[in-house]
Design an enzyme around this catalytic site. Structure first.
Site, PDB file in Angstrom:
ATOM      1  NE  ARG A  71      -3.972   1.860   2.460  1.00  0.00           N
ATOM      2  CZ  ARG A  71      -4.202   2.598   3.549  1.00  0.00           C
ATOM      3  NH1 ARG A  71      -3.470   2.399   4.645  1.00  0.00           N
ATOM      4  NH2 ARG A  71      -5.143   3.502   3.544  1.00  0.00           N
ATOM      5  CG  HIS A  75      -1.386   5.389   0.240  1.00  0.00           C
ATOM      6  ND1 HIS A  75      -1.947   5.600   1.470  1.00  0.00           N
ATOM      7  CD2 HIS A  75      -2.321   4.712  -0.472  1.00  0.00           C
ATOM      8  CE1 HIS A  75      -3.161   5.057   1.521  1.00  0.00           C
ATOM      9  NE2 HIS A  75      -3.405   4.507   0.348  1.00  0.00           N
ATOM     10  CB  VAL A  79       1.138  11.996  -3.043  1.00  0.00           C
ATOM     11  CG1 VAL A  79       1.285  13.418  -2.543  1.00  0.00           C
ATOM     12  CG2 VAL A  79      -0.058  11.319  -2.384  1.00  0.00           C
ATOM     13  N   GLY A  81       3.660  11.591  -7.950  1.00  0.00           N
ATOM     14  CA  GLY A  81       4.484  10.546  -8.555  1.00  0.00           C
ATOM     15  C   GLY A  81       5.232   9.693  -7.549  1.00  0.00           C
ATOM     16  CG  ASP A  83       7.865  11.852  -5.004  1.00  0.00           C
ATOM     17  OD1 ASP A  83       7.208  11.126  -4.206  1.00  0.00           O
ATOM     18  OD2 ASP A  83       7.621  13.065  -5.162  1.00  0.00           O
ATOM     19  CB  SER A  85       6.670  12.374  -1.353  1.00  0.00           C
ATOM     20  OG  SER A  85       5.548  11.692  -1.864  1.00  0.00           O
ATOM     21  CG  ASN A 103      -0.850   8.097   4.058  1.00  0.00           C
ATOM     22  OD1 ASN A 103      -1.294   7.111   3.463  1.00  0.00           O
ATOM     23  ND2 ASN A 103      -0.193   9.076   3.444  1.00  0.00           N
ATOM     24  N   PRO A 172      -7.325   8.069  -3.001  1.00  0.00           N
ATOM     25  CG  PRO A 172      -7.735   6.078  -4.147  1.00  0.00           C
ATOM     26  CD  PRO A 172      -6.663   7.076  -3.845  1.00  0.00           C
ATOM     27  CG  HIS A 202      -8.411  -3.448  -1.180  1.00  0.00           C
ATOM     28  ND1 HIS A 202      -9.409  -2.506  -1.238  1.00  0.00           N
ATOM     29  CD2 HIS A 202      -7.268  -2.754  -0.970  1.00  0.00           C
ATOM     30  CE1 HIS A 202      -8.884  -1.297  -1.078  1.00  0.00           C
ATOM     31  NE2 HIS A 202      -7.582  -1.419  -0.924  1.00  0.00           N
ATOM     32  CG  ASP A 249      -9.744 -12.338   0.500  1.00  0.00           C
ATOM     33  OD1 ASP A 249     -10.725 -12.987   0.911  1.00  0.00           O
ATOM     34  OD2 ASP A 249      -8.952 -12.780  -0.354  1.00  0.00           O
ATOM     35  CG  ASP A 257      -6.798 -15.600  -3.023  1.00  0.00           C
ATOM     36  OD1 ASP A 257      -7.231 -14.428  -2.852  1.00  0.00           O
ATOM     37  OD2 ASP A 257      -7.020 -16.501  -2.210  1.00  0.00           O
TER      38      ASP A 257
HETATM   39  C1  HEM Z   1      -9.322   1.944  -5.623  1.00  0.00           C
HETATM   40  C2  HEM Z   1      -9.167   2.812  -4.657  1.00  0.00           C
HETATM   41  C3  HEM Z   1      -8.703   2.420  -3.290  1.00  0.00           C
HETATM   42  C4  HEM Z   1      -9.285   2.790  -2.127  1.00  0.00           C
HETATM   43  C5  HEM Z   1     -10.508   3.681  -1.975  1.00  0.00           C
HETATM   44  C6  HEM Z   1      -8.555   2.179  -1.065  1.00  0.00           C
HETATM   45  C7  HEM Z   1      -8.826   2.343   0.274  1.00  0.00           C
HETATM   46  C8  HEM Z   1      -8.244   1.597   1.289  1.00  0.00           C
HETATM   47  C9  HEM Z   1      -8.621   1.687   2.674  1.00  0.00           C
HETATM   48  C10 HEM Z   1      -9.660   2.605   3.251  1.00  0.00           C
HETATM   49  C11 HEM Z   1      -7.869   0.778   3.352  1.00  0.00           C
HETATM   50  C12 HEM Z   1      -7.916   0.497   4.852  1.00  0.00           C
HETATM   51  C13 HEM Z   1      -7.084   1.522   5.581  1.00  0.00           C
HETATM   52  C14 HEM Z   1      -7.306   1.487   7.088  1.00  0.00           C
HETATM   53  O1  HEM Z   1      -8.455   1.410   7.521  1.00  0.00           O
HETATM   54  O2  HEM Z   1      -6.317   1.566   7.839  1.00  0.00           O
HETATM   55  C15 HEM Z   1      -7.009   0.129   2.401  1.00  0.00           C
HETATM   56  C16 HEM Z   1      -6.102  -0.850   2.699  1.00  0.00           C
HETATM   57  C17 HEM Z   1      -5.231  -1.410   1.782  1.00  0.00           C
HETATM   58  N1  HEM Z   1      -5.071  -1.021   0.479  1.00  0.00           N
HETATM   59 FE1  HEM Z   1      -6.319   0.166  -0.564  1.00  0.00          FE
HETATM   60  N2  HEM Z   1      -7.539   1.447  -1.598  1.00  0.00           N
HETATM   61  C18 HEM Z   1      -7.579   1.567  -2.953  1.00  0.00           C
HETATM   62  C19 HEM Z   1      -6.693   1.025  -3.850  1.00  0.00           C
HETATM   63  C20 HEM Z   1      -5.570   0.298  -3.504  1.00  0.00           C
HETATM   64  C21 HEM Z   1      -4.498  -0.036  -4.390  1.00  0.00           C
HETATM   65  C22 HEM Z   1      -4.399   0.410  -5.842  1.00  0.00           C
HETATM   66  C23 HEM Z   1      -3.598  -0.774  -3.680  1.00  0.00           C
HETATM   67  C24 HEM Z   1      -2.293  -1.349  -4.114  1.00  0.00           C
HETATM   68  C25 HEM Z   1      -1.965  -1.636  -5.339  1.00  0.00           C
HETATM   69  C26 HEM Z   1      -4.136  -0.921  -2.349  1.00  0.00           C
HETATM   70  C27 HEM Z   1      -3.571  -1.667  -1.341  1.00  0.00           C
HETATM   71  C28 HEM Z   1      -4.085  -1.777  -0.072  1.00  0.00           C
HETATM   72  C29 HEM Z   1      -3.610  -2.752   0.900  1.00  0.00           C
HETATM   73  C30 HEM Z   1      -2.573  -3.818   0.657  1.00  0.00           C
HETATM   74  C31 HEM Z   1      -4.312  -2.500   2.079  1.00  0.00           C
HETATM   75  C32 HEM Z   1      -4.139  -3.211   3.435  1.00  0.00           C
HETATM   76  C33 HEM Z   1      -3.031  -2.497   4.185  1.00  0.00           C
HETATM   77  C34 HEM Z   1      -2.705  -3.073   5.554  1.00  0.00           C
HETATM   78  O3  HEM Z   1      -3.208  -4.112   5.954  1.00  0.00           O
HETATM   79  O4  HEM Z   1      -1.901  -2.403   6.263  1.00  0.00           O
HETATM   80  N3  HEM Z   1      -5.320  -0.224  -2.272  1.00  0.00           N
HETATM   81  N4  HEM Z   1      -7.257   0.660   1.157  1.00  0.00           N
END
Ligand code: HEM
Ligand SMILES: *[C@@H]1O[C@H](CO)[C@@H](O)[C@H](O)[C@H]1NC(C)=O
Ligand SMILES: *[C@@H]1O[C@H](CO)[C@@H](O)[C@H](O)[C@H]1NC(C)=O
Ligand SMILES: *[C@@H]1O[C@H](CO)[C@@H](O)[C@H](O)[C@H]1NC(C)=O
Ligand SMILES: *[C@@H]1O[C@H](CO)[C@@H](O)[C@H](O)[C@H]1NC(C)=O
Ligand SMILES: *[C@@H]1O[C@H](CO)[C@@H](O)[C@H](O)[C@H]1NC(C)=O
Ligand SMILES: *[C@@H]1O[C@H](CO)[C@@H](O)[C@H](O)[C@H]1NC(C)=O
Ligand SMILES: *[C@@H]1O[C@H](CO)[C@@H](O)[C@H](O)[C@H]1NC(C)=O
Ligand SMILES: *[C@@H]1O[C@H](CO)[C@@H](O)[C@H](O)[C@H]1NC(C)=O
Length: 330
Positions: A71, A75, A79, A81, A83, A85, A103, A172, A202, A249, A257
């Site tokens: 993640r 992130h 922001v 690019g 980089d 940051s 964050n 987002p 996710h 998941d 998966d």
């Molecule tokens: C499509 C728009 C996306 C939204 C709205 C979104 C939003 C979120 C939110 C709200 C969480 C939980 C954060 C928390 O409650 O602490 C999360 C977790 C996560 N996101 Fe996304 N996300 C998006 C796309 C992505 C993308 C593109 C990736 C990576 C390629 C990603 C990877 C992850 C991962 C791996 C977690 C779990 C992190 C952890 O367990 O520490 N997400 N995301």
């Protein structure tokens, strides 16, 4: 005939130095602006085994941390690019992105990045950027959970600054609807399909109650039994037990998966934004169905899209720097 040929040869001979200079400078522009897979082949080939070992060690203590690290790359890239940051701490001239809304109390894994960076610095001082380390870490994290692999493109340099308000603006939030998600990704040069397939990340990791609360209390496109079971530990009042975690998941939280997409088909997406991908839009629904039934296709498309995400506005050439400590500019 022979005369004309001679004239042409002479002309070419006269102009060839200019032509060579032109071609060279053009290719330099192209090379400088682009990343390559062999960027550290001669200067730091060890970066790959070091990152791999670092992920292995970190996940022995904390199985979740590879998801958190994946993640971080996302992130970072959204922001200004990719980089590095997001790795900068608050400082005299720095308002850290770490405390931006998406964050704060959520982004994690920074100690693992520090640890890996320190080992890379020992092996090849001043050579490998923090932004590139994040990109390699993201690949190795996905591989760690059994997901696809890809060749990481490298050559990014690190920013001198961070921008918290840009992090608030461009990362987002889970409250977005489908068209909001699509335009958020389009702002970064990423397509509808990139958005759907990258959301498949996710398939690993966790979210806090504060992130999924609106979905389990206010949305109707959720399996009622699933919503009820989540409500048992995530109360409806804001501020109460905000940090209780649930897997994104449910069944295979530590396995990269296609189960994330299978959950969407039965209305068991955890976040509002997750379930938006399967909510009646024919384009999005058919992608979700495809990935739910074809893991191989999901893996292929994910690899392609994450490379594309990694290409967002990299600093190259003389821009930025190779940070020695990922938490502060040199
Ligand atoms: C499509 C728009 C996306 C939204 C709205 C979104 C939003 C979120 C939110 C709200 C969480 C939980 C954060 C928390 O409650 O602490 C999360 C977790 C996560 N996101 Fe996304 N996300 C998006 C796309 C992505 C993308 C593109 C990736 C990576 C390629 C990603 C990877 C992850 C991962 C791996 C977690 C779990 C992190 C952890 O367990 O520490 N997400 N995301
Ligand atoms: C192990 O993981 C936990 C988080 O689960 C973290 O707080 C702790 O610092 C880690 N310990 C080591 C030695 O990395
Ligand atoms: C902060 O920025 C100002 C103006 O750009 C500069 O003069 C100063 O040296 C910077 N301070 C640090 C600690 O980087
Ligand atoms: C980050 O979260 C902490 C704890 O909830 C809070 O005290 C702090 O004000 C937040 N920081 C920002 C910049 O919102
Ligand atoms: C930070 O990002 C905001 C929002 O995108 C922008 O308005 C502002 O100019 C940026 N600040 C700097 C110093 O680049
Ligand atoms: C999506 O959200 C935007 C902004 O909140 C809103 O203007 C738009 O009407 C919504 N679209 C749909 C289809 O609900
Ligand atoms: C699906 O969503 C996209 C993005 O919001 C939109 O452009 C398209 O018109 C939608 N398609 C249908 C059939 O609703
Ligand atoms: C549900 O929606 C209502 C009306 O918009 C709002 O007042 C309430 O805070 C929401 N509840 C949750 C848990 O998000
Ligand atoms: C908040 O979480 C704690 C610990 O899990 C639990 O004992 C308590 O009942 C929860 N509060 C509510 C209102 O659900």
């Amino acid at each position: 005939m022979a005369y004309a040929e001679l004239k042409l040869k002479l002309k070419l001979k006269l102009y060839s130095p200019y032509l060579i200079v032109l071609v060279l400078s053009l290719s330099l522009v192209i090379i400088q602006g682009r990343l390559s897979t062999n960027f550290y082949a001669s200067t730091c080939p060890c970066v790959f085994p070091i990152v791999k070992e670092g992920i292995k060690e970190a996940t022995m203590n904390d199985s979740r941390v590879a998801a958190s690290l994946l993640r971080l790359h996302f992130h970072d890239c959204f922001v200004n690019g990719c980089d590095g940051s997001i790795l900068l701490d608050d400082g005299p001239n720095i308002t850290s992105e770490k405390t931006a809304v998406p964050n704060n109390q959520s982004a994690r894994g920074f100690e693992v990045v520090d640890n890996i960076k320190a080992r890379v610095e020992k092996a090849c001082p001043g050579v490998v950027s923090c932004a590139d380390i994040l990109a390699i870490i993201a690949r190795d994290s996905v591989v760690h959970y059994g997901g696809p692999t890809w060749e990481v493109r490298l050559g990014r340099r690190d920013s001198l600054t961070a921008n918290r308000s840009a992090a608030n603006q461009f990362i987002p939030p889970p409250s977005l609807n489908l068209s909001g998600l699509v335009s958020n990704f389009q702002n970064q040069g990423l397509s509808f399909k990139d958005m759907v397939v990258l959301s498949g990340a996710h398939t690993v990791g966790f979210a806090r109650c504060v992130s999924y609360r609106p979905h389990i209390y206010n949305d109707s496109n959720i399996d009622p039994t699933f919503a009820q079971s989540l409500q048992a530990t995530c109360p409806g009042q804001t501020g109460v037990n905000d940090t209780i975690l649930q897997p994104l998941d449910l069944q295979t939280r530590f396995c990269f998966d296609n189960n994330y997409y299978q959950n969407l088909l039965v209305k068991k997406g955890l976040l509002h934004s997750d379930q938006q991908l399967y909510n009646g839009n024919t384009t999005s629904d058919s992608l979700v169905k495809k990935y739910a039934t074809n893991q191989c296709q999901f893996f292929k498309d994910f690899a392609k899209s994450i490379v594309k995400m990694g290409n967002i506005k990299p600093l190259t050439g003389n821009n930025g720097e190779i940070r020695l400590n990922c938490r502060k500019p040199n």
